[in-house]
Design a protein around this motif. Structure first.
Motif, PDB file in Angstrom:
ATOM      1  N   CYS A   1      35.746  54.624  28.181  1.00 14.10           N
ATOM      2  CA  CYS A   1      35.018  53.358  28.068  1.00 14.10           C
ATOM      3  C   CYS A   1      35.140  52.775  26.667  1.00 14.10           C
ATOM      4  CB  CYS A   1      33.546  53.561  28.435  1.00 14.10           C
ATOM      5  SG  CYS A   1      33.261  53.810  30.197  1.00 14.10           S
ATOM      6  N   LYS A   2      35.072  53.643  25.660  1.00 17.31           N
ATOM      7  CA  LYS A   2      35.194  53.194  24.267  1.00 17.31           C
ATOM      8  C   LYS A   2      36.555  52.561  24.020  1.00 17.31           C
ATOM      9  CE  LYS A   2      34.619  54.930  19.514  1.00 17.31           C
ATOM     10  NZ  LYS A   2      35.900  54.510  18.934  1.00 17.31           N
ATOM     11  N   GLU A   3      37.617  53.236  24.453  1.00 12.41           N
ATOM     12  CA  GLU A   3      38.964  52.740  24.205  1.00 12.41           C
ATOM     13  C   GLU A   3      39.253  51.439  24.954  1.00 12.41           C
ATOM     14  OE1 GLU A   3      41.521  55.987  25.220  1.00 12.41           O
ATOM     15  OE2 GLU A   3      41.208  57.009  23.300  1.00 12.41           O
ATOM     16  N   ASN A   4      38.570  51.243  26.084  1.00 14.37           N
ATOM     17  CA  ASN A   4      38.814  50.048  26.897  1.00 14.37           C
ATOM     18  C   ASN A   4      37.707  49.001  26.778  1.00 14.37           C
ATOM     19  OD1 ASN A   4      41.365  50.649  28.525  1.00 14.37           O
ATOM     20  ND2 ASN A   4      40.189  52.526  28.808  1.00 14.37           N
ATOM     21  N   HIS A   5      36.772  49.248  25.845  1.00 14.33           N
ATOM     22  CA  HIS A   5      35.693  48.287  25.553  1.00 14.33           C
ATOM     23  C   HIS A   5      34.862  47.950  26.796  1.00 14.33           C
ATOM     24  CE1 HIS A   5      37.916  47.892  21.815  1.00 14.33           C
ATOM     25  NE2 HIS A   5      38.989  47.529  22.496  1.00 14.33           N
ATOM     26  N   ILE A   6      34.543  48.980  27.564  1.00 12.05           N
ATOM     27  CA  ILE A   6      33.706  48.794  28.751  1.00 12.05           C
ATOM     28  C   ILE A   6      32.305  49.324  28.440  1.00 12.05           C
ATOM     29  CG2 ILE A   6      33.383  49.379  31.190  1.00 12.05           C
ATOM     30  CD1 ILE A   6      36.424  49.938  31.299  1.00 12.05           C
ATOM     31  N   PRO A   7      31.300  48.458  28.388  1.00 10.91           N
ATOM     32  CA  PRO A   7      29.940  48.934  28.106  1.00 10.91           C
ATOM     33  C   PRO A   7      29.387  49.770  29.258  1.00 10.91           C
ATOM     34  CG  PRO A   7      29.923  46.601  28.662  1.00 10.91           C
ATOM     35  CD  PRO A   7      31.361  47.004  28.578  1.00 10.91           C
ATOM     36  N   ILE A   8      28.409  50.595  28.933  1.00 11.39           N
ATOM     37  CA  ILE A   8      27.754  51.457  29.928  1.00 11.39           C
ATOM     38  C   ILE A   8      26.260  51.196  29.877  1.00 11.39           C
ATOM     39  CG2 ILE A   8      27.353  53.835  30.684  1.00 11.39           C
ATOM     40  CD1 ILE A   8      29.811  54.565  28.832  1.00 11.39           C
ATOM     41  N   GLN A   9      25.661  50.909  31.007  1.00 14.02           N
ATOM     42  CA  GLN A   9      24.210  50.726  31.090  1.00 14.02           C
ATOM     43  C   GLN A   9      23.624  51.890  31.877  1.00 14.02           C
ATOM     44  OE1 GLN A   9      22.743  47.634  29.862  1.00 14.02           O
ATOM     45  NE2 GLN A   9      20.787  48.697  29.960  1.00 14.02           N
ATOM     46  N   VAL A  10      22.680  52.594  31.269  1.00 14.70           N
ATOM     47  CA  VAL A  10      22.037  53.738  31.916  1.00 14.70           C
ATOM     48  C   VAL A  10      20.600  53.365  32.241  1.00 14.70           C
ATOM     49  CG1 VAL A  10      21.450  56.174  31.710  1.00 14.70           C
ATOM     50  CG2 VAL A  10      23.479  55.294  30.550  1.00 14.70           C
ATOM     51  N   PHE A  11      20.187  53.556  33.495  1.00 11.66           N
ATOM     52  CA  PHE A  11      18.817  53.193  33.877  1.00 11.66           C
ATOM     53  C   PHE A  11      18.363  54.036  35.064  1.00 11.66           C
ATOM     54  CE2 PHE A  11      20.943  51.175  37.257  1.00 11.66           C
ATOM     55  CZ  PHE A  11      20.032  50.711  38.189  1.00 11.66           C
ATOM     56  N   ASN A  12      17.087  53.940  35.363  1.00 10.32           N
ATOM     57  CA  ASN A  12      16.488  54.681  36.473  1.00 10.32           C
ATOM     58  C   ASN A  12      16.564  53.828  37.735  1.00 10.32           C
ATOM     59  OD1 ASN A  12      14.916  56.076  38.286  1.00 10.32           O
ATOM     60  ND2 ASN A  12      13.226  56.453  36.891  1.00 10.32           N
ATOM     61  N   ILE A  13      17.446  54.193  38.647  1.00  9.28           N
ATOM     62  CA  ILE A  13      17.626  53.397  39.863  1.00  9.28           C
ATOM     63  C   ILE A  13      16.593  53.736  40.933  1.00  9.28           C
ATOM     64  CG2 ILE A  13      19.226  54.957  41.054  1.00  9.28           C
ATOM     65  CD1 ILE A  13      20.787  52.350  41.865  1.00  9.28           C
ATOM     66  N   SER A  14      15.824  54.799  40.731  1.00  6.37           N
ATOM     67  CA  SER A  14      14.853  55.194  41.748  1.00  6.37           C
ATOM     68  C   SER A  14      13.638  54.261  41.786  1.00  6.37           C
ATOM     69  CB  SER A  14      14.391  56.637  41.533  1.00  6.37           C
ATOM     70  OG  SER A  14      13.767  56.787  40.282  1.00  6.37           O
ATOM     71  N   LYS A  15      13.544  53.342  40.825  1.00  8.41           N
ATOM     72  CA  LYS A  15      12.471  52.350  40.807  1.00  8.41           C
ATOM     73  C   LYS A  15      12.973  51.067  41.459  1.00  8.41           C
ATOM     74  CE  LYS A  15      10.259  54.230  36.657  1.00  8.41           C
ATOM     75  NZ  LYS A  15       9.793  53.943  35.279  1.00  8.41           N
ATOM     76  N   SER A  16      12.328  50.682  42.538  1.00  6.48           N
ATOM     77  CA  SER A  16      12.777  49.537  43.330  1.00  6.48           C
ATOM     78  C   SER A  16      12.827  48.247  42.507  1.00  6.48           C
ATOM     79  CB  SER A  16      11.833  49.333  44.529  1.00  6.48           C
ATOM     80  OG  SER A  16      12.255  48.235  45.300  1.00  6.48           O
ATOM     81  N   GLY A  17      13.917  47.498  42.671  1.00  9.35           N
ATOM     82  CA  GLY A  17      14.062  46.188  42.039  1.00  9.35           C
ATOM     83  C   GLY A  17      14.700  46.212  40.665  1.00  9.35           C
ATOM     84  N   ARG A  18      14.840  47.409  40.068  1.00  8.14           N
ATOM     85  CA  ARG A  18      15.354  47.493  38.703  1.00  8.14           C
ATOM     86  C   ARG A  18      16.828  47.061  38.614  1.00  8.14           C
ATOM     87  NH1 ARG A  18      12.754  50.432  34.684  1.00  8.14           N
ATOM     88  NH2 ARG A  18      10.519  50.016  34.823  1.00  8.14           N
ATOM     89  N   LEU A  19      17.615  47.419  39.600  1.00  6.47           N
ATOM     90  CA  LEU A  19      19.038  47.075  39.560  1.00  6.47           C
ATOM     91  C   LEU A  19      19.226  45.558  39.549  1.00  6.47           C
ATOM     92  CD1 LEU A  19      22.018  47.829  39.638  1.00  6.47           C
ATOM     93  CD2 LEU A  19      21.838  48.035  42.131  1.00  6.47           C
ATOM     94  N   LYS A  20      18.493  44.871  40.395  1.00  5.99           N
ATOM     95  CA  LYS A  20      18.609  43.411  40.448  1.00  5.99           C
ATOM     96  C   LYS A  20      18.143  42.785  39.141  1.00  5.99           C
ATOM     97  CE  LYS A  20      17.322  39.373  43.217  1.00  5.99           C
ATOM     98  NZ  LYS A  20      16.613  38.895  44.430  1.00  5.99           N
ATOM     99  N   GLN A  21      17.044  43.293  38.586  1.00  9.17           N
ATOM    100  CA  GLN A  21      16.551  42.776  37.311  1.00  9.17           C
ATOM    101  C   GLN A  21      17.598  42.935  36.216  1.00  9.17           C
ATOM    102  OE1 GLN A  21      12.791  44.710  36.443  1.00  9.17           O
ATOM    103  NE2 GLN A  21      12.014  44.281  38.489  1.00  9.17           N
ATOM    104  N   LEU A  22      18.244  44.090  36.211  1.00  7.76           N
ATOM    105  CA  LEU A  22      19.269  44.372  35.202  1.00  7.76           C
ATOM    106  C   LEU A  22      20.435  43.387  35.332  1.00  7.76           C
ATOM    107  CD1 LEU A  22      20.517  47.965  34.396  1.00  7.76           C
ATOM    108  CD2 LEU A  22      22.074  46.028  34.417  1.00  7.76           C
ATOM    109  N   ILE A  23      20.880  43.165  36.559  1.00  5.21           N
ATOM    110  CA  ILE A  23      22.006  42.259  36.805  1.00  5.21           C
ATOM    111  C   ILE A  23      21.655  40.826  36.397  1.00  5.21           C
ATOM    112  CG2 ILE A  23      23.334  41.159  38.672  1.00  5.21           C
ATOM    113  CD1 ILE A  23      24.424  43.857  37.912  1.00  5.21           C
ATOM    114  N   LEU A  24      20.374  40.489  36.473  1.00  6.96           N
ATOM    115  CA  LEU A  24      19.940  39.135  36.105  1.00  6.96           C
ATOM    116  C   LEU A  24      19.604  39.012  34.625  1.00  6.96           C
ATOM    117  CD1 LEU A  24      17.758  38.223  39.225  1.00  6.96           C
ATOM    118  CD2 LEU A  24      20.047  37.384  38.658  1.00  6.96           C
ATOM    119  N   GLY A  25      19.854  40.082  33.861  1.00  9.05           N
ATOM    120  CA  GLY A  25      19.717  39.973  32.408  1.00  9.05           C
ATOM    121  C   GLY A  25      18.559  40.686  31.761  1.00  9.05           C
TER     122      GLY A  25
END
Length: 238
Positions: A205-229
């Motif tokens: 990821c470092k060499e290809n400049h791809i960021p990584i986001q780590v979060f708790n997906i077991s909490k409902s709605g968090r993934l959508k919130q993350l995608i929306l900023g």
């Protein structure tokens, strides 16, 4: 309505998220929960590549530690990722999502062979692409597979959904005073040997400049919130 921050993502899920209450196997209820979370961003028009680990069934390193040859253990782990992929595919299709599972190990009765151009074509048609079988090679984890496929599929970010709400300076279960990072560099992760993803994945990821986001997906709605900023979890970047 807010627009998604990303147009194409590689979503890497820990196998443990699928586990039953005893921590093993596949809980269809958990698969259905994940399907709803994934659908919530798919309906926003986000292209999704999906990789699921196998920690709920078998890890190659664990099998090796118990006396099995490492290569054999890793191949069994790859087969376990296919089981998880098919279970989530079924749940997604019950939610009305069009999906394709592509496997790095040939198992044509239930999955297409992983071919990069084919995977890209499925994404262009708006399908969720589930990539199973790791890299198809022993000694590489599904984290490494996620970093590799993210580059191949032109994903803008690797989103790692786990049971932990981010990256900490130490294991928060062992040290309640551990510091949680909102943002951290690849270099810091590598220097401090923080268990975000394995070192090969971080380096890719470092060499290809791809960021990584780590979060708790077991909490409902968090993934959508993350995608929306929303600022959720920890962002690993330059």
């Amino acid at each position: 309505m807010k627009e998604p921050v990303y147009s194409r993502v590689l979503l890497k899920l820990s196998g443990e998220i699928l586990a039953t209450k005893n921590g093993f196997g596949i809980d269809p209820g958990r698969a259905n929960f994940l399907a709803r979370e994934i659908k919530s961003i798919h309906t926003l028009g986000v292209g999704i590549g999906l990789i699921i680990g196998a920690g709920n069934i078998l890890r190659g390193t664990q099998a090796a530690n118990r006396g099995m040859e490492r290569v054999t253990g890793d191949y069994l782990g790859m087969l376990a990722t296919i089981m998880n992929a098919i279970s989530v595919q079924d749940a997604l299709e019950q939610e009305g999502c069009e999906t394709r599972t592509l496997s790095a190990i040939n198992i044509t009765q239930i999955a297409e062979p992983y071919i990069r151009r084919r995977a890209l074509r499925h994404l262009e048609k708006g399908r969720i692409v589930i990539v199973a079988g790791g890299t198809g090679n022993p000694f590489f984890t599904t984290d490494s597979a996620a970093a590799l496929r993210a580059k191949e599929l032109n994903a803008e970010i690797v989103i790692k959904g786990t049971k932990v709400d981010g990256v900490y300076s130490e294991d928060p279960k062992k040290n309640p005073n551990a510091i949680k990072y909102e943002e951290i560099s690849y270099t810091k992760v590598l220097e401090d040997n923080l268990r975000v993803m394995d070192l090969t994945a971080i380096t890719l990821c470092k060499e290809n400049h791809i960021p990584i986001q780590v979060f708790n997906i077991s909490k409902s709605g968090r993934l959508k919130q993350l995608i929306l900023g929303a600022k959720i979890g920890t962002l690993v970047s330059e």
